[in-house]
Design a protein around this motif. Structure first.
Motif, short mmCIF file in Angstrom:
data_model
loop_
_atom_site.label_atom_id
_atom_site.label_comp_id
_atom_site.label_asym_id
_atom_site.label_seq_id
_atom_site.Cartn_x
_atom_site.Cartn_y
_atom_site.Cartn_z
N ARG A 14 39.89 49.18 39.39
CA ARG A 14 38.71 49.04 40.23
C ARG A 14 39.01 49.65 41.58
O ARG A 14 39.66 49.05 42.42
CB ARG A 14 38.34 47.56 40.35
N ASP A 18 34.36 52.63 42.12
CA ASP A 18 33.68 51.51 41.52
C ASP A 18 33.09 50.56 42.55
O ASP A 18 32.30 49.70 42.21
CB ASP A 18 34.62 50.78 40.56
N ARG A 19 33.50 50.68 43.80
CA ARG A 19 32.87 49.91 44.87
C ARG A 19 31.40 50.27 44.98
O ARG A 19 30.58 49.46 45.40
CB ARG A 19 33.55 50.20 46.21
N PRO A 24 33.63 46.68 37.70
CA PRO A 24 35.04 47.06 37.54
C PRO A 24 35.24 48.33 36.73
O PRO A 24 34.30 48.88 36.15
CB PRO A 24 35.64 45.85 36.82
N GLY A 371 34.18 39.47 40.20
CA GLY A 371 35.48 39.77 40.78
C GLY A 371 35.99 38.77 41.80
O GLY A 371 37.02 39.01 42.44
N SER A 374 39.74 37.59 42.04
CA SER A 374 40.84 38.52 42.28
C SER A 374 40.63 39.47 43.45
O SER A 374 41.55 40.20 43.82
CB SER A 374 41.08 39.36 41.01
N ASP A 375 39.45 39.48 44.05
CA ASP A 375 39.14 40.46 45.07
C ASP A 375 38.62 39.76 46.34
O ASP A 375 37.58 39.10 46.31
CB ASP A 375 38.09 41.45 44.55
N LYS A 376 39.33 39.90 47.44
CA LYS A 376 38.95 39.24 48.69
C LYS A 376 37.61 39.73 49.22
O LYS A 376 36.86 38.96 49.83
CB LYS A 376 40.04 39.46 49.74
N ARG A 377 37.30 41.00 48.98
CA ARG A 377 36.03 41.52 49.47
C ARG A 377 34.86 40.89 48.70
O ARG A 377 33.81 40.62 49.27
CB ARG A 377 35.99 43.04 49.35
N ASP A 378 35.05 40.67 47.40
CA ASP A 378 34.02 40.00 46.63
C ASP A 378 33.80 38.58 47.14
O ASP A 378 32.67 38.10 47.23
CB ASP A 378 34.40 39.96 45.15
N GLN A 406 36.74 31.60 38.45
CA GLN A 406 35.44 31.94 39.03
C GLN A 406 34.69 30.68 39.45
O GLN A 406 34.08 30.64 40.52
CB GLN A 406 34.61 32.73 38.01
#
Length: 438
Positions: A14, A18-19, A24, A371, A374-378, A406
């Motif tokens: 990702r 993919d952003r 993903p 996400g 696993s993803d701080k931005r999400d 989740q």
């Protein structure tokens, strides 16, 4: 893969590309399919997949600018996710496979004819006009289809799909192609399916399933969303995306919506306590002049308490006339019925809707949840949405919760309710009644 065959990069994670669409890459697909199988390496039985490629994407970028091309990709991703969510009963996942190519995998038991019908209707959905600031775009999708072989590796499946999509682009004999040259099954023509649907309600082929919803605070069952499925005598179970697409072509949306609401309300009357029922509202419903009167009549006749009913409306249902939609929904709200803005975060979000609509819930699209573990931005995006919802006195419902991680993040960030395969898939009215009685 050699020559000029389309290549699906095996190591794509990702990344920045993919952003753009918020979905993903292929590494996540490998992990997800691995979680479905017993050995974690081979593809389990019942896995179906399709690879959707967009033609003329370079020409669109040249003619309308890169921003228009990016907007088209975001809209396509949102349309695929929305269509799959309404049509598939088993777990599924969408990934970006590079450029204008998207991979959809589903752990779904269905016939080849049924998977082909799903793909054909999806292609129609993608081919509909897309409005961008500089004009209106029309895309020409090509789709490769596959039913995974028993014990096949994920890379083998992706390789066969890539070859099939390349063949579809080169031969230009249709927009669908099966992997390894399998002949497309004849199935039923569009005209036959349309005729079938006109009698499906009378033959009691339209089944209502219920997707349980739970409180994030204590996992308490709080209600369910009603979903329609067509049990076709030849093709098997057909999901809502295909069902409503066919109904739209034969101008049968209003009778179908009434049937779904009638059956769902009747089932809900037998539920104990204060369990809520959510019913989806289509664009055709909001455009129908007598919709409010007919829906309120159905509620009164059923005896289901209006205060326990939620109507879920998507942005797609609001685009044509948001002022009329606001007036219509306000009439329902005045009767104690609650309103949820569904699929929030899928594609372009018009924040004006939050200001003009009488809504009580924001229902997050599954792409907003996928996400967060696993993803701080999400997580940051989710936190911002929840903070905005709290400022507007709205409760947030998280859709597509598939694992405990989740769920934990959604609860920690302040979401109120959730639904997803972690706790329960869509189920029959009898199964939900049994769940509710526990």
């Amino acid at each position: 893969m050699g020559g000029n065959r389309q290549e699906l990069a095996p190591g794509k994670a990702r990344g920045i590309e993919d952003r753009l669409t918020g979905i993903p890459g292929l590494d996540a697909v490998r992990e997800r399919i691995g979680s479905w199988g017993a050995d974690g390496a081979s593809v389990p039985r019942h896995v179906h997949a399709l690879l959707l490629g967009l033609r003329r994407l370079d020409a669109i970028n040249l003619a309308y600018g890169p921003a228009a091309g990016d907007g088209a990709l975001e809209e396509v991703a949102a349309r695929i996710q929305h269509f799959a969510a309404g049509d598939l009963d088993g777990p599924w996942m969408l990934a970006r496979a590079g450029g204008g190519t998207f991979l959809l995998v589903a752990n779904e038991s269905c016939s080849r004819e049924r998977w082909q019908l799903f793909a054909d209707q999806l292609a129609e959905m993608i081919a509909r006009p897309i409005a961008v600031p500089s004009g209106v775009l029309r895309l020409s999708p090509r789709i490769a289809l596959i039913r995974a072989l028993a014990g096949e590796s994920v890379d083998s499946m992706l390789d066969r799909l890539g070859n099939a999509l390349q063949d579809a682009n080169e031969q230009q004999r249709g927009r669908l192609a099966w992997a390894d040259g399998e002949v497309s099954p004849p199935g039923r023509s569009s005209a036959q399916l349309e005729t079938d649907l006109l009698g499906a309600i009378d033959r009691d082929e339209i089944e209502i399933l219920f997707q349980p919803q739970f409180s994030l605070a204590d996992d308490r069952l709080i209600g369910a969303e009603a979903l329609a499925r067509w049990n076709h005598p030849e093709l098997g179970r057909i999901g809502a995306g295909v069902l409503f697409g066919i109904a739209e072509r034969v101008d049968h949306l209003a009778p179908l919506s009434r049937h779904i609401a009638h059956r769902a309300l009747a089932a809900g009357c037998a539920w104990p306590g204060e369990l809520r029922l959510s019913i989806n509202v289509t664009p055709a419903d909001l455009a129908f002049g007598s919709y409010v009167r007919q829906m309120l009549d159905l509620v009164r006749e059923s005896g289901f308490p209006p205060r326990r009913l939620t109507l879920e409306v998507t942005e797609q249902a609001l685009i044509s006339d948001v002022t009329l939609a606001a007036q219509t929904l306000a009439e329902f709200s005045a009767q104690g019925i609650r309103i949820a803005l569904d699929d929030f975060g899928a594609g372009f979000c018009n924040f004006r809707y939050l200001k003009v609509l009488p809504i009580h819930y924001l229902k997050l699209d599954r792409s907003m949840i996928e996400g967060v573990a696993s993803d701080k931005r999400d997580v940051a995006v989710l936190r911002a949405i929840v903070a905005m919802a709290e400022a507007l006195d709205l409760q947030v419902i998280a859709e597509g919760i598939e694992d405990e991680a989740q769920r934990d993040v959604a609860a920690h960030e302040g979401c109120a309710y959730y639904q997803g395969f972690l706790r329960a898939p869509p189920m029959s009215a009898a199964a939900f009644a049994e769940l509710a009685s526990v």
